[in-house]
Structure formats: structure tokens, C-alpha cells
Write an enzyme that holds these catalytic residues in place. Sequence first.
Site, PDB file in Angstrom:
ATOM      1  N   SER A  80       0.827  -1.204   0.000  1.00 38.39           N
ATOM      2  CA  SER A  80       0.000   0.000   0.000  1.00 38.39           C
ATOM      3  C   SER A  80       0.865   1.259   0.000  1.00 38.39           C
ATOM      4  CB  SER A  80      -0.978   0.005   1.179  1.00 38.39           C
ATOM      5  OG  SER A  80      -0.279  -0.037   2.403  1.00 38.39           O
ATOM      6  N   GLU A  81       1.984   1.253   0.737  1.00 39.87           N
ATOM      7  CA  GLU A  81       2.886   2.407   0.747  1.00 39.87           C
ATOM      8  C   GLU A  81       4.336   1.969   0.763  1.00 39.87           C
ATOM      9  OE1 GLU A  81      -0.916   4.016   1.969  1.00 39.87           O
ATOM     10  OE2 GLU A  81       0.240   2.466   2.970  1.00 39.87           O
ATOM     11  N   THR A  82       5.150   2.789   0.122  1.00 37.74           N
ATOM     12  CA  THR A  82       6.601   2.689   0.222  1.00 37.74           C
ATOM     13  C   THR A  82       7.085   4.034   0.722  1.00 37.74           C
ATOM     14  OG1 THR A  82       6.798   1.065  -1.560  1.00 37.74           O
ATOM     15  CG2 THR A  82       8.774   2.369  -1.047  1.00 37.74           C
ATOM     16  N   HIS A  85       1.391   4.723   9.267  1.00 35.93           N
ATOM     17  CA  HIS A  85       2.038   3.451   9.586  1.00 35.93           C
ATOM     18  C   HIS A  85       3.436   3.359   8.974  1.00 35.93           C
ATOM     19  CE1 HIS A  85       0.822   1.815   5.626  1.00 35.93           C
ATOM     20  NE2 HIS A  85       1.652   0.815   5.869  1.00 35.93           N
TER      21      HIS A  85
END
Length: 183
Positions: free
Chosen positions: A43-45, A71
Site C-alpha cells: 500500500s505504501e513505500t 504506519h
Amino acid sequence: MRQYVVDAFTDHVFAGNPAAICVMDRWLDEKTMMAITIENNLSETAFAVKEGEKYHLRWFTPGGEIDLCGHATIASFALLRQEGLIADGSHIAHTKASDLNIGVSGGTVWMDMAPPKLIRKLTAEEWPELYDAYGLTVDHRPDGLEPWIVSTGLADIMMPVRDHETLLQAVQNEAAVTELSRR
């Protein structure tokens, strides 16, 4: 550049909320950061670069850059502490949303979000679609409380529900829809 996958909010592997963390000496161009993010398929880097006394963080999703990711910030500072790149104490994370105060103590990381800003109240015409997305109806909304779009650096919808059981039902419905979409 060193890249890691860190599970935030847990001390168990393959639990919590995963984020890829790229610790770099200097910024890469946005096209390269986007390609890394798409390859990671999370979902995120998060991309972290130390400049002076602050770590500068940028986050990308497979859809593009975002201004804030809680997060992945927590995961980044937990990793920086684990790798000995920062010590316990207070730190500043410079982001597009704002400078965030970060507290680190061993394996615990605390992050102060920006004060919430009310962006707008959702109209009564928008409520049915919002509640339906979680398998609920507008009747699950408590009297006197209305959904709002609120931001602490990244806009989100605050959707009031009438009780704990309704909240659990909404979470279970959302999890079922997510599971079906993965098949």
C-alpha cells in the site's frame, strides 16, 4: 539505498501493517521512486533521507505520491532505531504535510499528528453511498452525528456509527469485500 519491509504496529513477522522502507543518502527522481513502489506492490513505500538533523520522508502508493502515511512513518523510525541510525529520544520527520514530532524509546515509536482540520461535512445525499460501502445503512448513524472529511495531513472520512456492534459489523463487511476483491 537499502530497502526493507517492516510490519508496523506489531512485533510479529507477517502481522500488523506492512510498508516498504527505502533508506537513502540522497533523493531519487520521482519516476524511479514510483517504479520501486509499483514493484514493491504494497500500500505504501516510504523513502527516507537524512538532511541535517531531520529525516525527510516521502511516501508513494502504486497510484502516486501522498502527503502523509502514519504506519509507514512509524515503521521508518522503528527501522532507523533498529539499524542504529537514530537513538532513543525526540526526532523530527519533515514531510509534505508538516514537520512531525517523533518519539522513540527502544522498540516503541510515537508520532504526533498535526491537529485535525475539518474540511467539510458530507451532505445527507452522500451518506447512503458511504454507509453502503461498509454494508450498512444510514440508520446505523447515531442521531446528532454526521460524517465529516477531516485531515491531519491526509484527508479521511470520519463515519459515525451508533454502537460497537455496528462498528464490528462494518469492519467485517469491509474485510469480506477486500477478501473477495483479492480472488
